[in-house]
Motif scaffolding. Structure first.
Motif, PDB file in Angstrom:
ATOM      1  N   UNK A   1       0.820  -1.216   0.000  1.00  0.00           N
ATOM      2  CA  UNK A   1       0.000   0.000   0.000  1.00  0.00           C
ATOM      3  C   UNK A   1       0.846   1.255   0.000  1.00  0.00           C
ATOM      4  N   UNK A   2       1.888   1.260   0.816  1.00  0.00           N
ATOM      5  CA  UNK A   2       2.774   2.425   0.867  1.00  0.00           C
ATOM      6  C   UNK A   2       3.482   2.633  -0.472  1.00  0.00           C
ATOM      7  N   UNK A   3       3.903   1.537  -1.084  1.00  0.00           N
ATOM      8  CA  UNK A   3       4.605   1.655  -2.359  1.00  0.00           C
ATOM      9  C   UNK A   3       3.663   2.094  -3.473  1.00  0.00           C
ATOM     10  N   UNK A   4       2.408   1.633  -3.439  1.00  0.00           N
ATOM     11  CA  UNK A   4       1.452   2.025  -4.474  1.00  0.00           C
ATOM     12  C   UNK A   4       1.011   3.471  -4.300  1.00  0.00           C
ATOM     13  N   UNK A   5       0.804   3.884  -3.044  1.00  0.00           N
ATOM     14  CA  UNK A   5       0.373   5.253  -2.777  1.00  0.00           C
ATOM     15  C   UNK A   5       1.458   6.226  -3.203  1.00  0.00           C
ATOM     16  N   UNK A   6       2.686   5.976  -2.759  1.00  0.00           N
ATOM     17  CA  UNK A   6       3.823   6.778  -3.178  1.00  0.00           C
ATOM     18  C   UNK A   6       3.807   8.224  -2.722  1.00  0.00           C
ATOM     19  N   UNK A   7       3.011   8.564  -1.707  1.00  0.00           N
ATOM     20  CA  UNK A   7       2.946   9.952  -1.250  1.00  0.00           C
ATOM     21  C   UNK A   7       3.322  10.122   0.224  1.00  0.00           C
ATOM     22  N   UNK A   8       3.468   9.029   0.963  1.00  0.00           N
ATOM     23  CA  UNK A   8       3.729   9.118   2.407  1.00  0.00           C
ATOM     24  C   UNK A   8       5.157   9.588   2.650  1.00  0.00           C
ATOM     25  N   UNK A   9       5.278  10.711   3.339  1.00  0.00           N
ATOM     26  CA  UNK A   9       6.584  11.288   3.662  1.00  0.00           C
ATOM     27  C   UNK A   9       7.012  10.951   5.090  1.00  0.00           C
ATOM     28  N   UNK A  10       6.036  10.843   5.999  1.00  0.00           N
ATOM     29  CA  UNK A  10       6.324  10.521   7.397  1.00  0.00           C
ATOM     30  C   UNK A  10       5.546   9.268   7.777  1.00  0.00           C
ATOM     31  N   UNK A  11       6.280   8.323   8.379  1.00  0.00           N
ATOM     32  CA  UNK A  11       5.695   7.026   8.701  1.00  0.00           C
ATOM     33  C   UNK A  11       6.117   6.616  10.096  1.00  0.00           C
TER      34      UNK A  11
ATOM     35  N   UNK B   1      13.731   1.432   0.770  1.00  0.00           N
ATOM     36  CA  UNK B   1      14.424   1.282  -0.522  1.00  0.00           C
ATOM     37  C   UNK B   1      13.518   1.691  -1.680  1.00  0.00           C
ATOM     38  N   UNK B   2      12.244   1.336  -1.608  1.00  0.00           N
ATOM     39  CA  UNK B   2      11.338   1.533  -2.737  1.00  0.00           C
ATOM     40  C   UNK B   2      10.649   2.880  -2.816  1.00  0.00           C
ATOM     41  N   UNK B   3      10.782   3.707  -1.790  1.00  0.00           N
ATOM     42  CA  UNK B   3      10.067   4.981  -1.785  1.00  0.00           C
ATOM     43  C   UNK B   3      10.906   6.105  -2.378  1.00  0.00           C
ATOM     44  N   UNK B   4      10.241   6.931  -3.165  1.00  0.00           N
ATOM     45  CA  UNK B   4      10.921   8.105  -3.719  1.00  0.00           C
ATOM     46  C   UNK B   4      10.525   9.378  -2.984  1.00  0.00           C
ATOM     47  N   UNK B   5       9.725   9.243  -1.909  1.00  0.00           N
ATOM     48  CA  UNK B   5       9.291  10.425  -1.159  1.00  0.00           C
ATOM     49  C   UNK B   5       9.441  10.301   0.354  1.00  0.00           C
ATOM     50  N   UNK B   6       9.636   9.099   0.874  1.00  0.00           N
ATOM     51  CA  UNK B   6       9.668   8.872   2.320  1.00  0.00           C
ATOM     52  C   UNK B   6      10.844   9.602   2.959  1.00  0.00           C
ATOM     53  N   UNK B   7      10.543  10.481   3.926  1.00  0.00           N
ATOM     54  CA  UNK B   7      11.565  11.289   4.570  1.00  0.00           C
ATOM     55  C   UNK B   7      11.819  10.912   6.026  1.00  0.00           C
ATOM     56  N   UNK B   8      10.787  10.422   6.705  1.00  0.00           N
ATOM     57  CA  UNK B   8      10.900  10.213   8.142  1.00  0.00           C
ATOM     58  C   UNK B   8      10.252   8.884   8.542  1.00  0.00           C
ATOM     59  N   UNK B   9      11.003   8.065   9.296  1.00  0.00           N
ATOM     60  CA  UNK B   9      10.502   6.773   9.779  1.00  0.00           C
ATOM     61  C   UNK B   9      10.770   6.674  11.271  1.00  0.00           C
ATOM     62  N   UNK B  10       9.740   6.320  12.028  1.00  0.00           N
ATOM     63  CA  UNK B  10       9.859   6.118  13.473  1.00  0.00           C
ATOM     64  C   UNK B  10       9.336   4.729  13.800  1.00  0.00           C
ATOM     65  N   UNK B  11      10.245   3.827  14.160  1.00  0.00           N
ATOM     66  CA  UNK B  11       9.866   2.480  14.587  1.00  0.00           C
ATOM     67  C   UNK B  11      10.448   2.196  15.975  1.00  0.00           C
ATOM     68  N   UNK B  12      10.427   3.204  16.822  1.00  0.00           N
ATOM     69  CA  UNK B  12      10.950   3.073  18.182  1.00  0.00           C
ATOM     70  C   UNK B  12      10.116   2.078  18.989  1.00  0.00           C
TER      71      UNK B  12
ATOM     72  N   UNK C   1      20.873   2.273   2.375  1.00  0.00           N
ATOM     73  CA  UNK C   1      21.941   2.370   1.377  1.00  0.00           C
ATOM     74  C   UNK C   1      21.421   2.827   0.020  1.00  0.00           C
ATOM     75  N   UNK C   2      20.174   2.516  -0.282  1.00  0.00           N
ATOM     76  CA  UNK C   2      19.607   2.867  -1.587  1.00  0.00           C
ATOM     77  C   UNK C   2      18.680   4.070  -1.546  1.00  0.00           C
ATOM     78  N   UNK C   3      18.362   4.572  -0.368  1.00  0.00           N
ATOM     79  CA  UNK C   3      17.429   5.687  -0.253  1.00  0.00           C
ATOM     80  C   UNK C   3      18.093   7.016  -0.575  1.00  0.00           C
ATOM     81  N   UNK C   4      17.362   7.851  -1.283  1.00  0.00           N
ATOM     82  CA  UNK C   4      17.848   9.201  -1.562  1.00  0.00           C
ATOM     83  C   UNK C   4      16.955  10.263  -0.926  1.00  0.00           C
TER      84      UNK C   4
END
Length: 163
Positions: A29-39, A59-70, A87-90
Motif C-alpha cells: 500500500x505504501x509503495x502504491x500510494x507513493x505519497x507518504x513522507x512521514x511514517x 528502498x522503494x520509496x521516492x518520497x519517504x523522509x521520516x521513519x519512526x519504529x521506536x 543504502x539505496x534511499x535518496x
C-alpha cells in the motif's frame, strides 16, 4: 482526481501487527500510494520480519523522509534489512530506531549504510545494543558526514571528547 488528497503522514503507533502478511499489505500500500513522507510504527510489536518489510519500504520509496519504529522488537536481521534500504534511499532524512534489540551487528550495519547515504541527517540508536563494532563503523561514518548529521547514541558507548 477531483476531491482527492495525498496521504503524506501515516501514524500507526500501538497497532499490533501479529502477522507478516499484514506488514506485506502495508508495504504494498505504501509503495502504491507513493505519497507518504512521514511514517510511524512505534510500539507496534514488530520484529525482524517487520524490519525486512521496512527495509523494502525505505528502498522503494521516492518520497519517504521520516521513519519512526521506536520501541519494537527489531533485531539484528531486521536492522541489516533496514540498512540495505538506507543504502539505496535518496529521500530518507530521519530514522528513529531507539529501544529495539538491534544489537551491535545490526547497529553496525546501519552505520555502514549511512556512510554513503547523503540524505539521512538524524538517526536515533539509543537503547539498541550498539557496542564496539558500531563504534568502529561510526568513526568512519562520522568522518564522511557533514556537521549537520546527528546521531543519538547511549552515552556509555562513546566516552571520547571528540564525540
Amino acid at each position: 482526481a477531483h476531491g482527492s488528497a495525498d496521504l503524506r503522514e501515516l501514524r500507526l503507533e500501538w497497532t499490533q501487527f501479529q502477522r507478516v502478511g499484514s506488514l506485506t499489505v502495508l508495504r504494498d500500500g505504501l509503495q502504491q500510494t507513493g505519497t507518504v513522507r512521514k511514517f510511524s510504527m512505534a510500539w507496534c510489536g514488530i520484529g525482524d520480519e517487520g524490519g525486512e518489510v521496512l527495509g523494502d519500504v525505505i528502498r522503494g520509496s521516492s518520497v519517504l523522509e521520516e521513519v519512526d519504529v521506536a520501541h519494537n522488537r527489531i533485531g539484528t536481521r531486521g536492522g541489516e534489512a533496514i540498512a540495505r534500504g538506507i543504502a539505496e534511499s535518496t529521500t530518507l532524512v530521519r530514522l528513529i530506531l531507539c529501544d529495539n534489540p538491534l544489537k551491535d551487528n545490526g547497529c553496525a550495519a546501519i552505520a555502514r549504510a549511512l556512510r554513503d547515504n547523503r540524505s539521512v541527517n538524524l538517526v536515533d540508536l539509543r537503547d539498541t545494543g550498539a557496542g564496539k563494532i558500531t563504534e568502529g563503523e561510526l568513526k568512519e561514518t562520522l568522518a564522511a558526514k557533514s556537521s549537520a548529521f546527528k546521531i543519538e547514541l547511549p552515552r556509555s558507548l562513546f566516552q571520547h571528547d571528540a564525540w
